[in-house]
Structure formats: structure tokens, C-alpha cells
Scaffold this active site. Structure first.
Site, PDB file in Angstrom:
ATOM      1  N   LYS A 152      -4.625  -6.610 -23.107  1.00 27.83           N
ATOM      2  CA  LYS A 152      -5.439  -5.562 -22.515  1.00 27.83           C
ATOM      3  C   LYS A 152      -4.803  -4.157 -22.624  1.00 27.83           C
ATOM      4  O   LYS A 152      -5.374  -3.274 -22.998  1.00 27.83           O
ATOM      5  CB  LYS A 152      -5.009  -5.848 -21.092  1.00 27.83           C
ATOM      6  CG  LYS A 152      -6.090  -7.092 -20.617  1.00 27.83           C
ATOM      7  CD  LYS A 152      -5.713  -7.746 -19.167  1.00 27.83           C
ATOM      8  CE  LYS A 152      -6.400  -9.079 -18.950  1.00 27.83           C
ATOM      9  NZ  LYS A 152      -6.117  -9.830 -17.804  1.00 27.83           N
ATOM     10  N   GLN A 156      -2.779  -9.209 -12.573  1.00 29.57           N
ATOM     11  CA  GLN A 156      -3.006 -10.533 -13.411  1.00 29.57           C
ATOM     12  C   GLN A 156      -2.626 -11.854 -12.641  1.00 29.57           C
ATOM     13  O   GLN A 156      -1.593 -11.870 -11.946  1.00 29.57           O
ATOM     14  CB  GLN A 156      -1.868 -10.649 -14.863  1.00 29.57           C
ATOM     15  CG  GLN A 156      -1.888 -11.497 -15.775  1.00 29.57           C
ATOM     16  CD  GLN A 156      -3.207 -11.551 -16.457  1.00 29.57           C
ATOM     17  OE1 GLN A 156      -3.884 -10.598 -16.809  1.00 29.57           O
ATOM     18  NE2 GLN A 156      -3.764 -12.707 -16.781  1.00 29.57           N
ATOM     19  N   ASP A 178     -11.764  -6.496 -12.062  1.00 29.66           N
ATOM     20  CA  ASP A 178     -12.012  -8.030 -12.401  1.00 29.66           C
ATOM     21  C   ASP A 178     -13.303  -8.408 -11.673  1.00 29.66           C
ATOM     22  O   ASP A 178     -13.499  -9.656 -12.019  1.00 29.66           O
ATOM     23  CB  ASP A 178     -10.829  -8.566 -11.894  1.00 29.66           C
ATOM     24  CG  ASP A 178      -9.668  -9.070 -12.895  1.00 29.66           C
ATOM     25  OD1 ASP A 178     -10.351  -9.355 -13.848  1.00 29.66           O
ATOM     26  OD2 ASP A 178      -8.675  -9.148 -12.332  1.00 29.66           O
TER      27      ASP A 178
HETATM   28  N1  GUN Z   1      -5.895 -14.733 -14.959  1.00 27.48           N
HETATM   29  C1  GUN Z   1      -6.660 -15.598 -16.012  1.00 27.48           C
HETATM   30  N2  GUN Z   1      -7.753 -14.882 -16.061  1.00 27.48           N
HETATM   31  C2  GUN Z   1      -7.831 -13.614 -15.413  1.00 27.48           C
HETATM   32  C3  GUN Z   1      -8.672 -12.726 -15.262  1.00 27.48           C
HETATM   33  O1  GUN Z   1      -9.810 -12.875 -15.688  1.00 27.48           O
HETATM   34  N3  GUN Z   1      -8.158 -11.730 -14.422  1.00 27.48           N
HETATM   35  C4  GUN Z   1      -7.051 -11.945 -13.774  1.00 27.48           C
HETATM   36  N4  GUN Z   1      -6.658 -10.668 -13.324  1.00 27.48           N
HETATM   37  N5  GUN Z   1      -6.203 -12.707 -14.136  1.00 27.48           N
HETATM   38  C5  GUN Z   1      -6.552 -13.785 -14.892  1.00 27.48           C
END
Ligand code: GUN
Length: 282
Positions: free
Chosen positions: A53, A97, A120
Site C-alpha cells: 500500500k 490493517q 476500506d
Molecule cells: N486485512 C485483509 N484484508 C484487508 C483489507 O482489505 N483491509 C484491511 N484494512 N485489512 C485487511
């Protein structure tokens, strides 16, 4: 004839090129999209996702902040940081996350994020708006799947889409987005009886369970489009939920793992952050 492989890398590159233009337009107005990522603890997979990211943010010329917090950080500290980021005008997107350590409530953390910065799409306000068709940040992985289908010329309306998995992050919103595109949708899950009887009816099959070998060739209708959301490590190698080689012989289109849905998830996060920056600059 083996299936056409839909490359998530190629579709991602296409969308990122479009985003670059949007970022340039925002820069002309003095706005730089800003993304803050909060990562708690030492989970290696989470660290690797967050690196991806950060890299994408830099490539797209975003303002980027990564908050790497100790495993033992208190819930209050995380909530306080979110509060600060909610109030920070440089930040248009906040992502925490997941998963979080057990002593921190995922629900409280998600609720603390300003829904206007919830890139998200996990805040109940965005989830609810998505369900009733109001403007919302769409969750990145299912939105990425829809983009892959559309940009590969797959007609969704009227098709029977079968989703395997009912997580809040993928399965449930995936089914809803397919419904919004006028598919007929079936959701299968761990308690489904006779899974193959459902998967064999799918024009579009989307496994998202996280178990290698969930979908075998004899479970797929000839000519189906298969978008594999699973990510599994088998003998040190990343594989999806489908037995790729044999399913490729039956499907008309299929996504690989790695290089399929994975790159799309990050790209759609960048897309949501640009959308947020555009809304904040209006
Ligand atoms: N952990 C696994 N997939 C995701 C996601 O799409 N967003 C976030 N914030 N955490 C994750």
C-alpha cells in the site's frame, strides 16, 4: 481450449494510469490525496500488505503516513490516533490493517473512523449505504473483482454468480455488488450442503474461502468465468482456492494467484482515496 487468463496486474495498471490523471488534476487545485495506514503488531502478512500500500501511494504521488504500532499498544491509543487523523486535513483516507490483536476491538476501531475517510468501506454507514444503493466507499477487494469482470468484457446482468464465502470483507459485499449489477446471486459457505451442485450452475464463480483446492475442474460449468479471491500458502508457494491448471481447462476466463485479485485490492484502495480527496476538495 485453455481459459483466457485475466491479469490483475494489467487491469490494475490501466486503473492506476487513470488515477494518475486524476491526481494531476487535483494537484492543479493544490490538493494531494493523503492516505494514513495503521498497522498494529508483527503479523508478517499484514506487514507485507502494508508495504504494498505504501509503495502504491508513493508511485501515485500521494501523501502517505504509515503508523506501525507495537503489538501491546492500548485500544485507547489507537482510538486517539484515529481521532487525530479524522481531524487532519492532509488525510483523506484512513485504513486500519486487520486483523488486530485480540485486546483491541475491531468493531470500536472501525466505528471510530470518520465514514468520509473510511476508504476500506468497512464502517456500518458505508456498508449500509452500499446495500441501499447510496454513494459509499465500496470495499476494495469485491470492487476490484467487479472492475476485472467489466474491464474484461464480461456481461454480469442476468448471469448466475456463485460466491463461496460469507466474510464481511469479501463474500457478503461481493454478493451485494453482483446483485447491484443485476446478477442472480447465490452465496455458498462452510455449511452449504453439496457445494458442487451450486458451483456447477455458476456463469461467474467467485471462491473466497482461503482453502487451496476448494474448486476442482468437475465443479465448474464449461465456459464459466472464475475469479479466484483465495490466497493460500502451500509449500511456500502462493496459490488460490481453485486448482488452477485443471480449472483452466474448463473455464473460459480465470484469474491467477498471485497476479489476479491481489493487485486489484490495493488499486481500489488508491481509487477510494482519490475519490475522497476529490469530495474533500469540492
Ligand atoms: N486485512 C485483509 N484484508 C484487508 C483489507 O482489505 N483491509 C484491511 N484494512 N485489512 C485487511
Amino acid at each position: 481450449m485453455p481459459a483466457n487468463v485475466i491479469s490483475g496486474k494489467e487491469v490494475s495498471a490501466q486503473i492506476r494510469a487513470e488515477l494518475k490523471d486524476e491526481v494531476a488534476k487535483l494537484a492543479a487545485k493544490g490538493v494531494q490525496p493523503g492516505l494514513a495506514v495503521i498497522l498494529v503488531g508483527n503479523d508478517p502478512a499484514s506487514h507485507s500488505y502494508v508495504k504494498g500500500k505504501e509503495k502504491a501511494s508513493i508511485e501515485l504521488d500521494f501523501y502517505s503516513e504509515i503508523h506501525r504500532l507495537d503489538e501491546n499498544v492500548s485500544e485507547e491509543e489507537v482510538l486517539l490516533l484515529i481521532k487525530k487523523l479524522n481531524a487532519d486535513p492532509k488525510i483523506h483516507g484512513i485504513l486500519v490493517q486487520l486483523p488486530l490483536p485480540r485486546h483491541i476491538s475491531e468493531h470500536k476501531v472501525i466505528l471510530a473512523i470518520d465514514p468520509r475517510k473510511d476508504v476500506d468501506g468497512f464502517h456500518p454507514q458505508n456498508v449500509g449505504n452500499m446495500y441501499i444503493g447510496l454513494p459509499a466507499f465500496l470495499p476494495c477487494t469485491p470492487h476490484g473483482v467487479i472492475q476485472m469482470l467489466k474491464r474484461s468484457g464480461v456481461e454480469i446482468a442476468g448471469k448466475h454468480a456463485v460466491v463461496i464465502g460469507r466474510s464481511n470483507i469479501v463474500g457478503k459485499p461481493m454478493a451485494q455488488l453482483l446483485l447491484s449489477e443485476n446478477a442472480t446471486v447465490t452465496i455458498c459457505h462452510s455449511r452449504t450442503k453439496d457445494l458442487p451442485s451450486f458451483t456447477r450452475q455458476a456463469d461467474i464463480l467467485i471462491p473466497a474461502v482461503g482453502r487451496a483446492g476448494t474448486v476442482r475442474a468437475d465443479m465448474v460449468k464449461p465456459g464459466a468465468v472464475v475469479i479466484d479471491v483465495g490466497v493460500n500458502r502451500v509449500d511456500g508457494k502462493l496459490v488460490g482456492d481453485c486448482a488452477f491448471e485443471e480449472v483452466s481447462e474448463v473455464a473460459s476466463m480465470i484469474t491467477p494467484v498471485p497476479g489476479g485479485v491481489g493487485p486489484m485490492t490495493i488499486t481500489m484502495l488508491m481509487y477510494n482515496t482519490v475519490e475522497s480527496a476529490k469530495r474533500h476538495s469540492e
